[in-house]
Design an enzyme around this catalytic site. Structure first.
Site, short mmCIF file in Angstrom:
data_model
loop_
_atom_site.label_atom_id
_atom_site.label_comp_id
_atom_site.label_asym_id
_atom_site.label_seq_id
_atom_site.Cartn_x
_atom_site.Cartn_y
_atom_site.Cartn_z
N GLN A 1 -14.98 -2.03 1.47
CA GLN A 1 -14.05 -1.17 2.20
C GLN A 1 -12.72 -1.87 2.46
O GLN A 1 -11.70 -1.24 2.68
CB GLN A 1 -14.68 -0.75 3.53
CG GLN A 1 -13.89 0.33 4.25
CD GLN A 1 -14.14 0.34 5.74
OE1 GLN A 1 -15.30 0.28 6.17
NE2 GLN A 1 -13.09 0.42 6.54
N LYS A 2 -12.75 -3.20 2.41
CA LYS A 2 -11.52 -3.99 2.56
C LYS A 2 -10.41 -3.45 1.66
O LYS A 2 -9.24 -3.43 2.04
CB LYS A 2 -11.87 -5.44 2.22
CG LYS A 2 -10.74 -6.33 1.78
CD LYS A 2 -10.10 -6.97 2.98
CE LYS A 2 -9.09 -8.03 2.65
NZ LYS A 2 -8.33 -7.87 1.46
N GLN B 1 -3.76 -6.33 -13.55
CA GLN B 1 -3.60 -5.67 -12.25
C GLN B 1 -2.63 -6.40 -11.33
O GLN B 1 -2.42 -5.99 -10.19
CB GLN B 1 -4.95 -5.47 -11.57
CG GLN B 1 -5.59 -6.73 -11.00
CD GLN B 1 -6.96 -6.43 -10.43
OE1 GLN B 1 -7.89 -6.12 -11.15
NE2 GLN B 1 -7.09 -6.50 -9.11
N HIS C 1 -17.73 -10.99 -0.43
CA HIS C 1 -18.33 -10.74 -1.75
C HIS C 1 -19.86 -10.82 -1.66
O HIS C 1 -20.57 -10.01 -2.26
CB HIS C 1 -17.86 -11.78 -2.77
CG HIS C 1 -16.38 -11.78 -3.04
ND1 HIS C 1 -15.56 -12.82 -2.66
CD2 HIS C 1 -15.58 -10.87 -3.64
CE1 HIS C 1 -14.31 -12.56 -3.05
NE2 HIS C 1 -14.29 -11.39 -3.63
N LEU D 1 -15.12 -16.69 -4.30
CA LEU D 1 -16.06 -15.88 -3.52
C LEU D 1 -16.17 -16.35 -2.07
O LEU D 1 -16.06 -17.55 -1.78
CB LEU D 1 -17.45 -15.89 -4.17
CG LEU D 1 -17.52 -15.36 -5.61
CD1 LEU D 1 -18.98 -15.31 -6.07
CD2 LEU D 1 -16.87 -13.99 -5.76
P1 AMP Z 1 -11.87 -9.22 -5.27
O1 AMP Z 1 -12.56 -10.44 -5.76
O2 AMP Z 1 -10.87 -9.48 -4.20
O3 AMP Z 1 -11.37 -8.35 -6.38
O4 AMP Z 1 -12.99 -8.36 -4.52
C1 AMP Z 1 -14.18 -7.98 -5.18
C2 AMP Z 1 -14.90 -6.99 -4.32
O5 AMP Z 1 -15.20 -7.58 -3.05
C3 AMP Z 1 -14.06 -5.73 -4.01
O6 AMP Z 1 -14.90 -4.59 -4.05
C4 AMP Z 1 -13.56 -6.00 -2.62
O7 AMP Z 1 -13.25 -4.84 -1.88
C5 AMP Z 1 -14.74 -6.74 -2.01
N1 AMP Z 1 -14.32 -7.52 -0.85
C6 AMP Z 1 -13.31 -8.42 -0.79
N2 AMP Z 1 -13.19 -8.91 0.46
C7 AMP Z 1 -14.13 -8.30 1.21
C8 AMP Z 1 -14.53 -8.37 2.59
N3 AMP Z 1 -13.90 -9.15 3.45
N4 AMP Z 1 -15.56 -7.61 3.01
C9 AMP Z 1 -16.21 -6.79 2.13
N5 AMP Z 1 -15.90 -6.68 0.82
C10 AMP Z 1 -14.87 -7.42 0.36
#
Ligand code: AMP
Length: 282
Positions: A148-149, A59, A35, A31
């Site tokens: 949105q990333k 995935q 996150h 995280l």
């Molecule tokens: P992940 O752990 O990479 O699967 O991400 C979990 C959630 O966090 C997903 O909805 C991502 O789009 C979001 N997320 C990841 N990086 C960012 C960021 N830099 N800014 C905003 N949301 C993020």
């Protein structure tokens, strides 16, 4: 914060919360502030925030990417505690996939699966839909928070919600991308870059900015060429795509028009670390 590892424990806990609005933030851990922005948004909009940490094996189209995915559970728990997250769901692979990893559900994602991430990461979005459907059935949130990333992933999950006919009971909230001061989008994968490489990797943001600054006056192919130059000159070694699309449906577009919203999206490799980013243009 209460940590639950099984569906039964989580559902028992949530049953006692008297139907209070539940916000859900699914993650794969490692995280960072991106996150945490989702957790904070969920805290603002709902009464109970559930975060899940699960590195979803189905995935990952690249086995090495899965094996190298960072695991930082102690720091994750600390950050969630500090953000006042209410519940952490930390399931095992068996809990999410009780019938094993083969014979997964198939989802009709249409065009979304043929382009950009769908094109370059075979079956990635099928894996995402499998885990998200399972998690949503377990947590049963009122609001789902995504970043949105992962622009295309947000559209895929919107399609999943539509396919499941959950659009009247589940609200989807998309939180803007959180960036380092340098502009680099925060990502769990950044931890695999050295400090120096992280600085060079800001080229992906700079390339998006050049597209944003010039897309009304320059042709799209010339913008893509300019962005490509910025990436290669900064040490990116492979580009999957630099694309300018309709922001509502991700159809590629050839030239600027005032009647549509546009988004620029990039996926590129810095060494063996694959980074993605995007920017809304208007
Ligand atoms: P992940 O752990 O990479 O699967 O991400 C979990 C959630 O966090 C997903 O909805 C991502 O789009 C979001 N997320 C990841 N990086 C960012 C960021 N830099 N800014 C905003 N949301 C993020």
């Amino acid at each position: 914060m209460i940590i639950c590892k099984t569906e039964t424990a989580l559902q028992l806990l949530l049953k006692n919360k008297n139907q209070q609005p539940i916000g859900f933030v699914p993650t794969m851990g490692a995280l960072h502030k991106g996150h945490i922005a989702l957790i904070e948004e969920s805290k603002k909009q709902t009464s109970i925030t559930v975060c899940s940490i699960f590195i979803n094996p189905t995935q990952f189209n690249d086995k090495k990417d899965f094996e190298k995915y960072p695991v930082t559970i102690e720091s994750d728990i600390l950050q969630l505690e500090q953000a006042h997250c209410n519940i952490l769901f930390l399931p095992s692979v068996e809990e999410i996939y009780p019938n094993g990893l083969s014979n997964l559900a198939q989802y009709n994602l249409g065009f979304l699966e043929e382009i950009l991430e769908g094109k370059y990461r075979a079956n990635h979005f099928q894996g995402v839909c499998n885990v998200v459907e399972r998690l949503l059935r377990i947590v049963q949130p009122h609001t789902l928070f995504l970043g949105q990333k992962d622009y295309q992933q947000c559209m895929v999950i919107a399609q999943l919600i539509h396919l499941m006919q959950w659009q009247h009971t589940l609200k989807l909230v998309i939180v803007p991308t959180i960036r380092e001061a340098s502009g680099l989008a925060m990502s769990s994968r950044n931890s695999r870059l050295s400090t120096d490489d992280k600085q060079k990797a800001t080229a992906i943001y700079k390339a998006l900015q050049v597209i944003q600054d010039n897309y009304k006056k320059q042709s799209f192919p010339s913008l893509q060429k300019a962005a490509e130059g910025i990436l290669f000159n900064s040490g990116f070694n492979k580009i999957d795509y630099i694309s300018i699309c309709n922001a509502d449906n991700l159809q590629p577009i050839e030239s600027y028009s005032t009647s549509e919203k546009h988004v620029a999206l990039i996926a590129a490799y810095f060494g063996d670390v694959r980074l993605i980013d995007n920017m809304l243009l208007n």
